[in-house]
Design a protein around this motif. Structure first.
Motif, PDB file in Angstrom:
ATOM      1  N   TRP A  76       0.843  -1.206   0.000  1.00 21.09           N
ATOM      2  CA  TRP A  76       0.000   0.000   0.000  1.00 21.09           C
ATOM      3  C   TRP A  76       0.870   1.245   0.000  1.00 21.09           C
ATOM      4  CZ3 TRP A  76      -2.359   4.434   1.239  1.00 21.09           C
ATOM      5  CH2 TRP A  76      -3.729   4.540   1.025  1.00 21.09           C
ATOM      6  N   ARG A  77       1.920   1.267   0.855  1.00 23.07           N
ATOM      7  CA  ARG A  77       2.802   2.431   0.944  1.00 23.07           C
ATOM      8  C   ARG A  77       3.571   2.628  -0.348  1.00 23.07           C
ATOM      9  NH1 ARG A  77       4.421  -0.158   5.672  1.00 23.07           N
ATOM     10  NH2 ARG A  77       6.576  -0.220   4.913  1.00 23.07           N
ATOM     11  N   ALA A  78       4.085   1.530  -0.911  1.00 22.38           N
ATOM     12  CA  ALA A  78       4.843   1.623  -2.155  1.00 22.38           C
ATOM     13  C   ALA A  78       3.941   2.078  -3.304  1.00 22.38           C
ATOM     14  CB  ALA A  78       5.493   0.279  -2.479  1.00 22.38           C
ATOM     15  N   SER A  79       2.692   1.620  -3.308  1.00 22.21           N
ATOM     16  CA  SER A  79       1.755   2.035  -4.346  1.00 22.21           C
ATOM     17  C   SER A  79       1.457   3.532  -4.234  1.00 22.21           C
ATOM     18  CB  SER A  79       0.449   1.241  -4.234  1.00 22.21           C
ATOM     19  OG  SER A  79       0.678  -0.141  -4.463  1.00 22.21           O
ATOM     20  N   ALA A  80       1.358   4.035  -2.993  1.00 20.92           N
ATOM     21  CA  ALA A  80       1.148   5.471  -2.787  1.00 20.92           C
ATOM     22  C   ALA A  80       2.343   6.258  -3.302  1.00 20.92           C
ATOM     23  CB  ALA A  80       0.925   5.760  -1.304  1.00 20.92           C
ATOM     24  N   ALA A 197       9.804   2.526  -5.439  1.00 17.39           N
ATOM     25  CA  ALA A 197       8.476   1.978  -5.158  1.00 17.39           C
ATOM     26  C   ALA A 197       8.279   0.638  -5.858  1.00 17.39           C
ATOM     27  CB  ALA A 197       7.396   2.963  -5.597  1.00 17.39           C
ATOM     28  N   ARG A 198       8.708   0.542  -7.107  1.00 16.86           N
ATOM     29  CA  ARG A 198       8.571  -0.713  -7.841  1.00 16.86           C
ATOM     30  C   ARG A 198       9.437  -1.807  -7.222  1.00 16.86           C
ATOM     31  NH1 ARG A 198       9.149   0.047 -14.172  1.00 16.86           N
ATOM     32  NH2 ARG A 198       8.639  -2.165 -14.005  1.00 16.86           N
ATOM     33  N   GLN A 199      10.631  -1.438  -6.751  1.00  8.19           N
ATOM     34  CA  GLN A 199      11.492  -2.418  -6.086  1.00  8.19           C
ATOM     35  C   GLN A 199      10.850  -2.936  -4.814  1.00  8.19           C
ATOM     36  OE1 GLN A 199      15.135  -0.210  -5.576  1.00  8.19           O
ATOM     37  NE2 GLN A 199      15.903  -0.705  -7.623  1.00  8.19           N
ATOM     38  N   GLU A 200      10.213  -2.040  -4.047  1.00  3.32           N
ATOM     39  CA  GLU A 200       9.564  -2.463  -2.803  1.00  3.32           C
ATOM     40  C   GLU A 200       8.346  -3.341  -3.083  1.00  3.32           C
ATOM     41  OE1 GLU A 200       8.777   0.973  -0.454  1.00  3.32           O
ATOM     42  OE2 GLU A 200      10.900   1.442  -0.146  1.00  3.32           O
ATOM     43  N   ILE A 201       7.606  -3.004  -4.129  1.00  3.96           N
ATOM     44  CA  ILE A 201       6.454  -3.845  -4.490  1.00  3.96           C
ATOM     45  C   ILE A 201       6.917  -5.224  -4.920  1.00  3.96           C
ATOM     46  CG2 ILE A 201       4.602  -4.137  -6.197  1.00  3.96           C
ATOM     47  CD1 ILE A 201       4.250  -1.094  -6.160  1.00  3.96           C
ATOM     48  N   GLN A 202       7.998  -5.271  -5.710  1.00  2.00           N
ATOM     49  CA  GLN A 202       8.533  -6.554  -6.167  1.00  2.00           C
ATOM     50  C   GLN A 202       9.073  -7.370  -4.998  1.00  2.00           C
ATOM     51  OE1 GLN A 202       8.299  -7.891  -9.051  1.00  2.00           O
ATOM     52  NE2 GLN A 202       9.620  -9.666  -8.779  1.00  2.00           N
ATOM     53  N   ALA A 203       9.789  -6.713  -4.074  1.00  2.00           N
ATOM     54  CA  ALA A 203      10.324  -7.421  -2.907  1.00  2.00           C
ATOM     55  C   ALA A 203       9.198  -7.961  -2.035  1.00  2.00           C
ATOM     56  CB  ALA A 203      11.215  -6.473  -2.100  1.00  2.00           C
ATOM     57  N   ASP A 204       8.132  -7.170  -1.895  1.00  2.00           N
ATOM     58  CA  ASP A 204       6.981  -7.624  -1.110  1.00  2.00           C
ATOM     59  C   ASP A 204       6.327  -8.836  -1.764  1.00  2.00           C
ATOM     60  OD1 ASP A 204       4.827  -7.187   0.971  1.00  2.00           O
ATOM     61  OD2 ASP A 204       3.644  -6.957  -0.855  1.00  2.00           O
ATOM     62  N   ARG A 205       6.215  -8.834  -3.104  1.00  5.95           N
ATOM     63  CA  ARG A 205       5.620  -9.951  -3.823  1.00  5.95           C
ATOM     64  C   ARG A 205       6.445 -11.225  -3.633  1.00  5.95           C
ATOM     65  NH1 ARG A 205       5.759  -7.907  -8.592  1.00  5.95           N
ATOM     66  NH2 ARG A 205       3.697  -6.921  -8.454  1.00  5.95           N
TER      67      ARG A 205
END
Length: 223
Positions: A76-80, A197-205
């Motif tokens: 959610w934070r990375a998407s924001a 942000a994209r790196q954090e989303i990918q790491a979360d996935r």
């Protein structure tokens, strides 16, 4: 679960009463300066001030998004932060387009208004930068606030320099060049924010997939 982060982020995520209080102060500073610079840009005819006013407005809105994202999941934070990066890029493109349009319109901006308001804006942004200094290395959501405030302070110095050059040359080109440079700075910062942000989303996935795999493994029976 031992050995599985399950999406936890080791970077500062803004979940702090002190940080939220500072963020509210910074939002108020940006909102006030937006009103001041809109009036000043119309009175002086300065594209650089208009670009800076738009930046103050964008910061007020995106910092509000930062507040809403605090306490939510990494995704959610990375998407924001991703949304803020895209918004910053759109602002940069708008300023660049408006500057190119202004090239074909005659008129020299009022350097006295440009310089005095830019000095006021620099003081406001310098205060914001000092308040946010200790939080500059947080996650994408938090770091985007630092980058925007840092950019604003740099932009204000550039506008003051442009006002001085306009005074001595009596041409509109310094103002237009600074506005174009600010647009480039917006685009560069948006790239940094979007990338993190994209790196954090990918790491979360990836982290969620690892947790699912570990959770699905049968426990080994003791002999």
């Amino acid at each position: 679960m031992a050995g599985c982060n399950c999406g936890n982020n080791l970077e500062f995520d803004g979940l702090s009463v002190a940080y939220k209080r500072i963020l509210w102060i910074v939002i108020a500073i940006n909102a006030v300066m937006f009103v001041v610079e809109v009036g000043a840009s119309l009175a002086s005819g300065s594209m650089a001030l208009r670009a800076d006013a738009l930046d103050f407005l964008g910061d007020s809105l995106t910092y509000g998004i930062t507040l809403m994202a605090i306490g939510h999941s990494i995704r959610w934070r990375a998407s924001a932060a991703l949304f803020k990066g895209v918004t910053l890029a759109l602002m940069g493109l708008w300023v660049l387009g408006a500057t190119l349009y202004r090239v074909f319109i005659l008129g020299i901006p009022n350097e006295a208004i440009m310089g005095s308001v830019a000095l006021m804006a620099f003081a406001a942004n310098a205060t914001s930068v000092l308040l946010l200094l200790r939080y500059r290395n947080g996650d994408a959501n938090v770091r985007s606030v630092w980058l925007c405030s840092r950019n604003d302070a740099i932009s204000n110095l550039a506008v003051m320099l442009a006002a001085v050059v306009v005074y001595y040359t009596q041409t509109r080109w310094p103002d237009l060049l600074v506005a174009a440079a600010m647009a480039g700075l917006f685009l560069h910062s948006s790239t940094l924010i979007i990338r993190q942000a994209r790196q954090e989303i990918q790491a979360d996935r990836i982290g969620r997939k690892e947790c699912v795999v570990v959770a699905s493994r049968p426990e080994r029976q003791l002999p």
